[in-house]
Enzyme design. Structure first.
Site, short mmCIF file in Angstrom:
data_model
loop_
_atom_site.label_atom_id
_atom_site.label_comp_id
_atom_site.label_asym_id
_atom_site.label_seq_id
_atom_site.Cartn_x
_atom_site.Cartn_y
_atom_site.Cartn_z
N LYS A 171 0.84 -1.21 0.00
CA LYS A 171 0.00 0.00 0.00
C LYS A 171 0.88 1.26 0.00
O LYS A 171 0.61 2.23 -0.72
CB LYS A 171 -0.91 -0.04 1.24
CG LYS A 171 -1.66 1.23 1.55
CD LYS A 171 -2.81 1.47 0.60
CE LYS A 171 -3.55 2.76 0.98
NZ LYS A 171 -4.44 3.21 -0.08
N ASN A 174 2.51 1.78 -3.38
CA ASN A 174 1.49 2.27 -4.31
C ASN A 174 1.20 3.75 -4.06
O ASN A 174 1.16 4.55 -4.99
CB ASN A 174 0.21 1.45 -4.14
CG ASN A 174 -0.90 1.97 -5.02
OD1 ASN A 174 -0.88 1.77 -6.23
ND2 ASN A 174 -1.85 2.68 -4.44
#
Ligand code: NAD
Length: 299
Positions: A171, A174
């Site tokens: 996460k 990203n």
């Protein structure tokens, strides 16, 4: 149907807990904001008086809190949620927090015999409302499978990222890219406007070039991942173009901070001897700087 404790009813948590209720789960909710608890109780949730009450005797306990210290405080503060978690409860942290916080929490819970998965999400509250989140899960694959009833209610795609902490790490990578790209996009469009270009036309053009399409499925996928840094577009020329843009942007008083930082990386890459190679060789420069093992290239 499962019994679920849900802690943290902000923009994301309220939409996610509503979805869990809509698909038929029994959901006990808690937030330090009583109005948030009431709004979920009004649509069929059970209002818990404390986080520990929301977490006791549940199949799953989910936290959706702002940051790592909030999750740690909820789990291990006074009163604590961790000791309210039964041995057969699966704890799922869906907040976006620092990897070392995830690691620390997972270790402490594991010492207490509690299973945990980290499962931060991609997508906004609108996605959550439609059960369309992207779920990036880390932990024991059997636990990720066990969490299906929760994930299927709120997510469109569940990706197993690897062992404990891999969801949080994925996460973060990203979001590093998307948040930096957001600023780079704003810089480029400000630059275009200051240069007197038609914004709509510019957006249309950039959408069709590497600028808009990105590198992951382009030069990186095609070349450097397979050890090929022979020049398709030379790094020296790319560096020259970036510096032309920076000079012109400075004349127009446009702040191009992301571009300026990128220019430093091209300079390092030139110093590494990649001037005549493909512009994707900046990846190798950064890998070497991070002390990752160098690749063998057919340059
Ligand atoms: P938010 O600020 O809207 O909600 C956080 C909620 O947590 C609030 O209702 C707050 O009262 C509650 N809270 C704080 N401390 C608490 C505690 N100790 N006990 C109980 N409740 C507590 O945040 P959000 O937008 O719902 O985001 C939650 C997490 O999801 C964050 O980690 C965020 O980075 C991540 N996220 C958000 C989005 C988004 O689009 N909003 C998208 C993906 C991921």
């Amino acid at each position: 149907m499962a019994s679920i404790g849900f802690i943290g009813l902000g923009r994301m948590g309220s939409a996610m807990s509503r979805r869990l209720i809509d698909v038929g789960h029994e959901v006990w909710v808690f937030d330090i904001n009583p109005a948030a608890v009431k709004s979920i109780a009004d649509v069929g949730g059970h209002a818990a008086a404390s986080a520990a009450e929301a977490a006791s005797h549940r199949d799953f306990v989910v936290t959706m809190l702002p940051n790592g210290p909030d999750v740690e405080e909820t789990l291990f503060g006074i009163p604590d949620v961790a000791s309210a978690l039964a041995k057969d409860t699966l704890y799922i942290d869906m907040s976006t927090i620092a990897p070392d916080a995830t690691d620390k929490i997972a270790r402490r819970l594991s010492d207490m015999g509690v299973r945990m998965i980290d499962a931060p999400v991609g997508g906004t509250s609108e996605f959550a409302e439609r059960g369309q989140l992207l779920i990036l899960a880390g932990g024991d694959p059997r636990d990720v499978e066990t969490a299906r009833p929760v994930f299927d209610a709120v997510g469109r795609e569940i990706i197993y990222c690897g062992p404990s902490g891999a969801g949080t790490r994925t996460k973060l990578v990203n979001n590093y890219m998307s948040t930096a790209l957001n600023v780079l996009t704003a810089e480029a469009l400000t630059f275009a406007e200051a240069a007197g270009l038609d914004l709509e036309r510019t957006v249309k053009i950039l959408t069709g070039t590497t600028a808009g399409k990105g590198f992951l499925t382009g030069a990186y996928d095609r070349k450097i991942f397979s050890g090929d840094i022979s020049p398709e577009f030379g790094l020296g020329l790319a560096s020259k173009d970036l510096n032309l843009a920076l000079t012109y942007g400075a004349n127009l008083n446009v702040s191009l901070g992301v571009g300026a930082a990128a220019s430093q990386v091209y300079a390092m890459s030139r110093a590494d001897g990649f001037t005549q190679n493909d512009w994707s060789a900046v990846f190798e420069t950064l890998r070497l700087k991070a002390a990752l093992p160098g690749k063998t290239f057919n340059a």
